[in-house]
Design an enzyme around this catalytic site. Structure first.
Site, PDB file in Angstrom:
ATOM      1  N   GLN A   1      13.056  16.903-123.344  1.00  0.00           N
ATOM      2  CA  GLN A   1      13.772  17.122-121.524  1.00  0.00           C
ATOM      3  C   GLN A   1      13.444  17.293-120.786  1.00  0.00           C
ATOM      4  OE1 GLN A   1      17.313  19.595-121.801  1.00  0.00           O
ATOM      5  NE2 GLN A   1      18.606  17.371-122.695  1.00  0.00           N
TER       6      GLN A   1
ATOM      7  N   LYS B   1      10.921  27.059-116.320  1.00  0.00           N
ATOM      8  CA  LYS B   1      11.451  28.054-117.534  1.00  0.00           C
ATOM      9  C   LYS B   1      10.589  29.756-118.115  1.00  0.00           C
ATOM     10  CE  LYS B   1      15.172  28.006-121.648  1.00  0.00           C
ATOM     11  NZ  LYS B   1      15.265  27.643-122.995  1.00  0.00           N
TER      12      LYS B   1
ATOM     13  N   MET C   1      35.501  -5.531-102.513  1.00  0.00           N
ATOM     14  CA  MET C   1      34.125  -6.049-101.533  1.00  0.00           C
ATOM     15  C   MET C   1      33.181  -7.253-101.207  1.00  0.00           C
ATOM     16  SD  MET C   1      33.110  -5.968 -97.795  1.00  0.00           S
ATOM     17  CE  MET C   1      33.637  -3.916 -97.203  1.00  0.00           C
TER      18      MET C   1
ATOM     19  N   GLU D   1      26.600  15.342-113.405  1.00  0.00           N
ATOM     20  CA  GLU D   1      25.756  16.231-112.344  1.00  0.00           C
ATOM     21  C   GLU D   1      25.394  15.205-110.852  1.00  0.00           C
ATOM     22  OE1 GLU D   1      24.682  15.510-115.220  1.00  0.00           O
ATOM     23  OE2 GLU D   1      23.850  17.309-116.460  1.00  0.00           O
TER      24      GLU D   1
END
Ligand SMILES: Cc1ncc(C[n+]2csc(CCOP(=O)(O)OP(=O)(O)O)c2C)c(N)n1
Ligand SMILES: [Mg+2]
Lengths: 184, 579
Positions: free
Chosen positions: B129, B178, B491, B66
Site C-alpha cells: 500500500q 507510520k 446531460m 474515501e
C-alpha cells in the site's frame, strides 16, 4: 510568435518543488529547453533558470503559475537580450588526435576553450559560451571524433545592478506585515 | 525541599511527550477542528487509535468510500467557510481522495487531507500500500508535504491550515509516515501566521481602484459578474452595497449564485452555458464589465473571441495568475474582494441605470415566456426537473442549502432554486464531478445542522456514490435527497440529441429501485410520478425529521435551455432546440 525566454525563479530549497514547477510546463505541453537549479547568493534559497521557446503571453501565464506555488518567492522572465547568460560544455576527444596534428590545439585557442585533463587515452576540453559557440566547437572537434560531449543548462544574470535578493526579502517582510488578514 | 533528581526530571519530560499520532489530533484541535471525515486503514491506524480518546472533542464521520469523505469535507467547507478535514490510509485510500482534491483545487475549497504512508525506511520500496501520494497529488493541491518525523507534525499542520484557508483557498495534502505517527514528540503548537515565500493577498492598489471607479462612474451600461470569490472573502454585503449605490445590474457564476439574494432587484440571474438569457446577451452589450472573484471559466464565456469585446473590463481578483489569463483586464484590482468592494463603493457615484436595468427585465420576460413557464408549468403530464426544484425552494422559503450533483439536475437546481442566504448553493463547478452531490450534502448538513439541506442528484450521479446512504443512516443525518430520475445520463443525452443526431450511445440506464435501496439502509423514501403525488411527498420529505429519499420520475428526454453551445458566443444563446 514563439521566442526564446529565460525564466528565473527564487524559491525555498524544498523537496519536490522542482516537480511542482516542471508540471506547470508539462500540463501546458511546453517543452523546457534547459533547466538549472542551484543555491542562490542567500543560503537556503534556490534559483531556477529555465529556458523555453514560447509565445510571450503563454510565458507570462506560466511565470504567474510558478510564482503562485507556495514555496516560490518570486519568478520573472526575460528575453535573451535582457540577460547575460552562459552554458558550459565538456568534450572528450582521443588524445591520439591531439598528438597527430596541432589542429585541436588551435581550435582550443581560437574558441577560448581550455583543457581540463589529459590521459593517454583521452583529453577533456571545456568551453563556456552560448549554445551556438559550444556547438561550433563541437562540430570542429567532431572531425577528430568526439568520444563524449555534454552541455549544461543555461545560467543567466540580469543586466540590472545586482540581485538584491536580501532587499527583496526585506520588502517581502514589509509586504506581508502590511496585509491585515481576515481573522479566522 | 531537595531538588528533584535528574531521573525524575527525565521521567517527567518523557511523560509530557506524546506520540506523533496524538500530536496530529491535538494540532487539529488547536486549529478548531470539530469534524473529521475519513476512512481508516493500516498506515493511518496510529492516528485512528489516538482519535479514540478524543471522541468528546472531535466528531469523526466514517464514510463508505474515501471519495465520500473528501466530498463531504468539501460540502462542510463550502457551507461553513472553515477548512474541511479528511483522513485516509495510504495507497488506495489516498488515491480514492484524488477526485475530490482535484475538485477542491479547481473550486478553491479549503481542505486539509491527512493520508497515512508506509514507514519512512520503506519509502520507495514498493511496500504494501505504498503509493507516491505527494507526487500524485501535486498537480491538484495548493500545497502538499510529506511528514516523516513526529517533530514536524505541529508545524506542518499549522502551515497546512494557514495555506488552505488564506488567500485563494485550496486543498492541502499531508502525507504522514507510520513511523512519524508512532514516534514521540514534545508537543507545543503555534498557529502559522505567515510564510515568507507566500503572499496570500496583495494590499489594495489605490491607483487601480481609482481607475476602476472612473470607468464605472462614466459607464452607461455597466454590468457586474460575481463569482465564488465574493463568498470566499465574505463580501456579500459589500457586493450588495456596491451595486445598489452604483445602480449596476449583476449576475452570478454557478459558484457565486447564493452570494446575492435571488430576489434582489439588481440580481439578473446566472451566467454561462445554461445561465439566464439576459446576463448572457447583455455581456455583449454592456460598456463596462466588472468581474468580481471569478475566473472567466469557458462555461461562462463561451467563445472568448466574441466575449464582451465592446466593453472595458475591470477584474477584482485575489489571485494574480487569474488576471489576463482568459480575458484581458483593462483595469485589474488585485486583492481581497471584500476590501476592494468596500473601497470601490466609496469611490463610485450614486447612480441609477433604469433603462439599462429594464433591458435585463425585458430579456427576462423573453426567457420567462420561452423557457421558464414551460419548465415550471408544463402542459405535458410528465414532471420537469424545474418544477421539482422550484417546489422545494418554495416549501423551504428559499432558505435551504441546495446541493446538486452534476448534469441536467445540477443546472435545474441552479436555475430554479432561489437563494436568500449566502453559502446556500453547493455544486461541483470547475470539475463537474458526478457523485459529488450525496456526500457533499452529508458534509453540508453536518456543517449547518440547523438548516434544511436538500440535495438534487441525477440517477447516474447518485449511483456513483450511493453507498454514502450508509453514512447518512449511521449518523442519522436529516439530509433530503431528491433524485431527478430520467433513466438517462441526461446531460450527455441532451448533447447527443442536439449535436450527435440523437445517437444515444450508452446513455440510457436501467436503474434499481432507489426507494428500496434507501429502505435497505433504513432511510424512508417515496417514488413519485405525478404532480399531485409530488407535492404531498415533498411536504412529507421536508416534514420528516430524519433523512429522506424522494425518487422523482421526470420526463425522460427533456432538455436544459437556454444553452450556449460549445464554441458559440454568449450572445448566440439558444432558447430552444428549434432555434
Ligand atoms: C465522474 C464523471 N463522469 C462523467 C461525467 C460526464 N457527465 C456529465 S453530465 C453526465 C450525465 C449525468 O447523468 P445523471 O447523473 O443521470 O444526471 P442528469 O443529467 O440525467 O440529470 C455525465 C455522464 C462527469 N461529469 N463526471
Ligand atoms: Mg439522469
Amino acid at each position: 510568435m514563439k521566442e526564446e525566454f529565460i525564466i528565473s525563479a527564487y524559491s525555498e530549497n524544498h523537496i519536490g518543488l522542482l516537480n511542482r514547477i516542471t508540471i506547470i510546463f508539462t500540463r501546458r505541453k511546453v517543452n523546457i529547453e534547459s533547466l538549472t537549479v542551484s543555491e542562490s547568493a542567500l543560503s537556503g534559497i534556490s534559483k531556477f533558470t529555465i529556458v523555453v521557446r514560447e509565445e510571450r503571453s503563454r510565458v507570462e501565464n506560466i511565470v504567474k503559475q510558478i510564482e503562485k506555488q507556495v514555496d516560490v518567492l518570486k519568478a520573472y522572465f526575460h528575453t535573451n537580450e535582457e540577460m547575460i547568460f552562459q552554458e558550459i560544455a565538456l568534450y572528450k576527444v582521443p588524445t591520439q588526435a591531439l598528438m597527430e596534428s596541432d589542429q585541436i590545439e588551435r581550435m582550443v585557442r581560437k574558441h577560448n576553450a581550455r583543457i581540463l585533463e589529459i590521459t593517454k587515452d583521452y583529453t577533456v576540453i571545456e568551453k563556456t559560451g552560448h549554445k551556438e559557440e559550444t556547438q561550433e566547437l563541437f562540430e570542429g572537434l567532431n572531425k577528430f571524433g568526439v568520444l563524449q560531449f555534454i552541455r549544461s543548462g543555461r545560467v543567466a544574470i540580469t543586466r540590472s545592478a545586482n540581485e538584491r535578493l536580501s532587499e527583496f526579502l526585506a520588502e517581502r517582510d514589509a509586504l506581508l506585515a502590511s496585509i491585515e488578514m481576515k481573522s479566522n | 525541599m531537595t531538588a528533584p533528581s535528574k531521573e525524575f526530571m527525565e521521567m517527567k519530560q518523557k511523560a509530557m511527550q506524546i506520540t506523533g499520532a496524538e500530536a496530529v489530533i491535538r494540532s487539529l484541535l488547536e486549529e478548531g477542528v470539530e469534524t473529521i471525515f475519513g476512512y481508516p486503514g493500516g498506515a493511518i491506524m496510529p492516528v485512528y487509535d489516538a482519535l479514540y480518546d478524543f471522541d468528546k472533542q472531535v466528531r469523526h464521520i466514517l464514510t463508505r468510500h474515501e471519495q465520500g469523505a473528501v466530498h463531504a469535507a468539501q460540502g462542510y467547507a463550502r457551507v461553513t467557510g472553515d477548512v474541511g478535514v479528511c483522513f485516509a490510509t495510504s495507497g488506495p485510500g489516498a488515491t480514492n481522495l484524488i477526485t475530490g482534491i482535484a475538485d477542491a483545487m479547481i473550486d478553491s475549497t479549503p481542505l486539509v487531507c491527512i493520508t497515512g504512508q508506509v514507514a519512512s525506511p520503506l519509502l520507495g520500496t514498493d511496500a504494501f500500500q505504498e503509493s507516491d501520494v505527494v507526487g500524485i497529488s501535486m498537480p491538484v493541491t495548493k500545497w502538499n508535504y510529506q511528514i516523516t518525523t513526529p517533530e514536524e507534525i505541529p508545524t506542518a499542520i499549522a502551515q497546512a491550515f494557514y495555506i488552505a484557508r488564506s488567500g485563494r483557498p485550496g486543498p492541502v495534502v499531508l502525507d504522514l509516515t507510520k513511523d512519524a505517527q508512532f514516534g514521540k514528540v514534545d508537543f507545543t503548537y503555534k498557529r502559522c501566521e505567515k510564510i515568507r515565500s507566500y503572499v496570500p493577498e496583495y494590499p489594495l492598489d489605490k491607483e487601480s481602484l481609482k481607475s476602476a471607479a472612473d470607468l464605472i462612474n462614466s459607464a452607461k451600461k455597466p454590468f457586474l459578474l460575481f463569482g465564488q470569490g465574493v463568498v470566499l472573502s465574505g463580501a456579500e454585503r459589500e457586493l450588495q452595497e456596491f451595486i445598489e449605490k452604483a445602480g449596476i445590474p449583476a449576475a452570478g457564476t454557478l459558484l457565486g449564485l447564493s452570494a446575492l439574494d435571488s430576489e434582489h432587484e439588481l440580481n439578473t440571474g446566472m451566467l454561462g452555458m445554461h445561465g439566464n438569457y439576459g446576463p448572457n446577451i447583455k455581456t455583449n452589450e454592456c460598456d463596462v464589465l466588472i468581474a468580481v472573484g471569478m475566473r472567466f471559466d469557458d462555461r461562462v464565456t463561451g467563445d472568448v473571441k466574441r466575449y464582451a469585446r465592446q466593453a472595458k473590463v475591470i477584474h477584482l481578483e485575489i489571485d494574480p495568475s487569474e488576471i489576463n489569463k482568459i480575458i484581458k483586464a483593462d483595469v485589474a484590482v488585485l486583492g481581497d474582494a471584500k476590501k476592494s468592494l468596500r473601497m470601490l463603493t466609496r469611490l463610485v457615484k450614486k447612480q441609477e441605470h433604469t433603462d439599462w436595468v429594464n433591458e435585463f427585465h425585458q430579456a427576462a420576460d423573453i426567457e420567462n415566456e420561452k423557457v421558464i413557464q414551460k419548465d415550471l408549468f408544463p402542459v405535458k403530464p410528465g414532471l420537469t426537473m424545474g418544477e421539482v426544484v422550484r417546489m422545494s425552494s418554495e416549501l423551504t422559503n428559499n432558505q435551504s442549502v441546495v446541493v446538486a450533483d452534476v448534469g441536467q439536475n445540477q443546472m435545474a437546481a441552479a436555475r430554479y432554486s432561489k437563494f436568500s442566504k449566502t453559502r446556500s448553493h453547493i455544486s461541483s463547478g470547475g470539475l463537474g464531478t458526478m457523485g459529488f452531490g450525496l456526500p457533499a450534502a452529508i458534509g453540508a448538513k453536518i456543517g449547518a445542522p440547523d438548516r434544511e439541506v436538500v440535495a438534487f442528484v441525477g440517477d447516474g450521479g447518485l449511483q456513483m456514490t450511493i453507498q454514502e446512504l450508509g453514512t447518512i443512516a449511521q449518523e442519522n443525518l436529516p439530509v433530503k435527497l431528491v433524485v431527478l430520475n430520467n433513466h438517462f445520463l441526461g446531460m450527455v443525452r441532451q448533447w447527443q440529441q442536439l449535436f450527435f443526431e440523437r445517437r444515444y450511445s450508452f446513455t440510457e440506464m436501467v436503474n434499481p429501485d432507489f426507494v428500496k435501496i434507501a429502505e435497505g439502509f433504513g432511510i424512508p423514501g417515496k417514488q413519485v410520478t405525478t404532480r399531485e403525488e409530488l407535492k404531498v411527498a415533498m411536504k412529507e420529505m421536508i416534514d420528516n425529521p430524519g433523512p429522506f429519499l424522494l425518487d422523482v420520475l421526470v420526463e425522460k428526454e427533456d432538455n436544459i435551455f437556454p444553452m450556449v453551445p460549445t464554441g458559440a458566443s454568449v450572445s448566440d444563446i439558444l432558447l430552444s432546440a428549434e432555434e
